[in-house]
Each structure stands twice: as structure tokens, then as C-alpha cells.
Design an enzyme around this catalytic site. Sequence first.
Site, PDB file in Angstrom:
ATOM      1  N   LYS A  91       0.820  -1.219   0.000  1.00 43.82           N
ATOM      2  CA  LYS A  91       0.000   0.000   0.000  1.00 43.82           C
ATOM      3  C   LYS A  91       0.848   1.261   0.000  1.00 43.82           C
ATOM      4  CE  LYS A  91      -3.969  -2.014   2.435  1.00 43.82           C
ATOM      5  NZ  LYS A  91      -3.390  -3.278   2.954  1.00 43.82           N
TER       6      LYS A  91
HETATM    7  P1  5BU Z   1      -8.443 -10.849   6.749  1.00 42.57           P
HETATM    8  O1  5BU Z   1      -7.732 -11.599   7.828  1.00 42.57           O
HETATM    9  O2  5BU Z   1      -9.204 -11.765   5.771  1.00 42.57           O
HETATM   10  O3  5BU Z   1      -9.268  -9.719   7.267  1.00 42.57           O
HETATM   11  O4  5BU Z   1      -7.233 -10.188   5.916  1.00 42.57           O
HETATM   12  C1  5BU Z   1      -7.461  -9.250   4.904  1.00 42.57           C
HETATM   13  C2  5BU Z   1      -6.163  -8.784   4.319  1.00 42.57           C
HETATM   14  O5  5BU Z   1      -6.438  -7.881   3.259  1.00 42.57           O
HETATM   15  C3  5BU Z   1      -5.261  -8.052   5.292  1.00 42.57           C
HETATM   16  O6  5BU Z   1      -3.925  -8.341   4.936  1.00 42.57           O
HETATM   17  C4  5BU Z   1      -5.550  -6.596   5.045  1.00 42.57           C
HETATM   18  O7  5BU Z   1      -4.417  -5.776   5.280  1.00 42.57           O
HETATM   19  C5  5BU Z   1      -5.902  -6.589   3.564  1.00 42.57           C
HETATM   20  N1  5BU Z   1      -6.856  -5.535   3.181  1.00 42.57           N
HETATM   21  C6  5BU Z   1      -8.147  -5.481   3.662  1.00 42.57           C
HETATM   22  O8  5BU Z   1      -8.568  -6.332   4.444  1.00 42.57           O
HETATM   23  N2  5BU Z   1      -8.982  -4.458   3.261  1.00 42.57           N
HETATM   24  C7  5BU Z   1      -8.597  -3.496   2.417  1.00 42.57           C
HETATM   25  O9  5BU Z   1      -9.374  -2.618   2.067  1.00 42.57           O
HETATM   26  C8  5BU Z   1      -7.262  -3.581   1.918  1.00 42.57           C
HETATM   27  C9  5BU Z   1      -6.441  -4.597   2.322  1.00 42.57           C
HETATM   28 BR1  5BU Z   1      -6.657  -2.289   0.727  1.00 42.57          BR
END
Ligand code: 5BU
Length: 255
Positions: A91
Site C-alpha cells: 500500500k
Molecule cells: P483478513 O484476515 O481476511 O481480514 O485479511 C485481509 C487482508 O487484506 C489483510 O492483509 C488486510 O491488510 C488486507 N486488506 C483489507 O482487508 N482491506 C482493504 O481494504 C485492503 C487490504 Br486495501
Amino acid sequence: MVKSFSDRLKCVSHPKAQELINIILRKKSNLCFSADVTESQKLLELVDKVGPHICLLKTHIDIVSDFTPDLVTELRKLAKKYDFLIFEDRKFADLGNTVQKQFSEGIYKISSWADFINAHVVVGPGIITGLKNVAHNQGLILIAQMSAAGNLCHQAYIKEALMMAEDNRSFVCGFICTESVTSDESFLNFVPGVNFSSSGDGLGQQFVSPSQAVQKGADVIIVGRGIYQSSNPAATAKEYKELAYTAYLNLLESE
Ligand code: 5BU
């Protein structure tokens, strides 16, 4: 009208996006695993289990406490063994001059190993030029929307993100979004915030199910905790893969 991944190959021009679609078709998987663990050994063990079921591995390389360059060498070996690409979710969000150093220098040297990277558009188009100057064939994913509650990606912001993508088609290959943000099928939609057993995490994350994500326009679903916190990550990844791919096939059929 929803185009099949095979048809998308005809309009997607970025080589990395084409490579990704070919993997999706070969493995019948549009699942990206977000391996957000903080120890190298744990990360490699998880990827070794989940690898057969994913088209893409998403890393946050700066959360690994015991990082050494060997880690990315090993991840690249697993990418080859199991046929997936790697997306470093860095990011980027700074001036062009700064992000080109963050991308290619420091201890992570992301430009030497990642297939995809992403960037916020709040900075304006200079960030794209900066990253492009030092890229080694990476595809750039622009963050048009976020899955977090209360995020500031309003309609005007999304529109600007689209315009920046259109102006930089040789480098930008898609968006992080929570729904389809454009009818232009040459861009891929990567949707985070997917989990079939939780609706949120108390820290802003908002989850949808794999089929909801695909119905809203996800080409690739991104799943982190849903997989790595499960008692059997390989079986759970297989489940996410099948749910998302079936949702995609159903969407095609309903056309
Ligand atoms: P989760 O454990 O399924 O919540 O992980 C989601 C991943 O995607 C995590 O690494 C976040 O940093 C990433 N992410 C997100 O969840 N939402 C966003 O809008 C963005 C990145 Br950009």
C-alpha cells in the site's frame, strides 16, 4: 454482462494480469491467500499447505519479525512449485520520489521479487510514475475502495482512481475494491474482507462471504484469517476456492 476468464484474456493486456488469469483457469481457483503471520517458518509452512489451492499469495512482508532475504527466495520457490503469483500488499502512499526507494531499496527490495504491488491514489498520479520507474514487470493494483468501516473512499475518489488507471494501462492492471468499480473488463477486481464464518473483527474489518464477493464483482477474493486461523488451513483454503469458483461459474450461467 459478465465475461468468462477466457474471454477476459482477450481484453486484459498487462502480462502479469494475463499470467494470473491463466493460473486461475489452470487451477480453477480465484482465491488469493493473505498470509498475515509474523514468523518466517510459520509463513512457509502455511503457504506449503495452501499453495495447491490458490492463484495468488498476498504478503505483508514488513510484519515478519525474523525477515531475511532467504524468505522471499523460499516463497518464490513455492510459487513455482504450486503455480501461483505473489502480491506484496505494501500500500504505497507517498511521493513518487519516495515510493520508488520504498519499492526497490530498504531491506525488502520488493521490486526484485513481487509480481503485484498496490498503491493508494490519494497522492495523485506521481505515485504511479515513481513506482513504474523502478518496476521489473510488476502489475500495479490501485486501491479504489477499502473494506474497512468508515473508510474515506467516496464516489469522487473512486472516479479519480479509475481515471488514473485508464491513463496508465501499461502498468495498472486492476483495483482493490469491495464491488465492481468499472465496466471496463480489462481491469481485475481484487476484493478483500472475505470470510464465511465471521462478519467483522471489532477493528473495522467488514466481511462478506465468497459468493457475495463474487456476485459484487470480485475476480479474485482475498482471504486471510478465514484460512490461517482455521484448524485445517489446507482444507479450508480448498473450501474457499470451491465456493468462489462455483460462484463465478454460476454468475456466468445466469447471464
Ligand atoms: P483478513 O484476515 O481476511 O481480514 O485479511 C485481509 C487482508 O487484506 C489483510 O492483509 C488486510 O491488510 C488486507 N486488506 C483489507 O482487508 N482491506 C482493504 O481494504 C485492503 C487490504 Br486495501
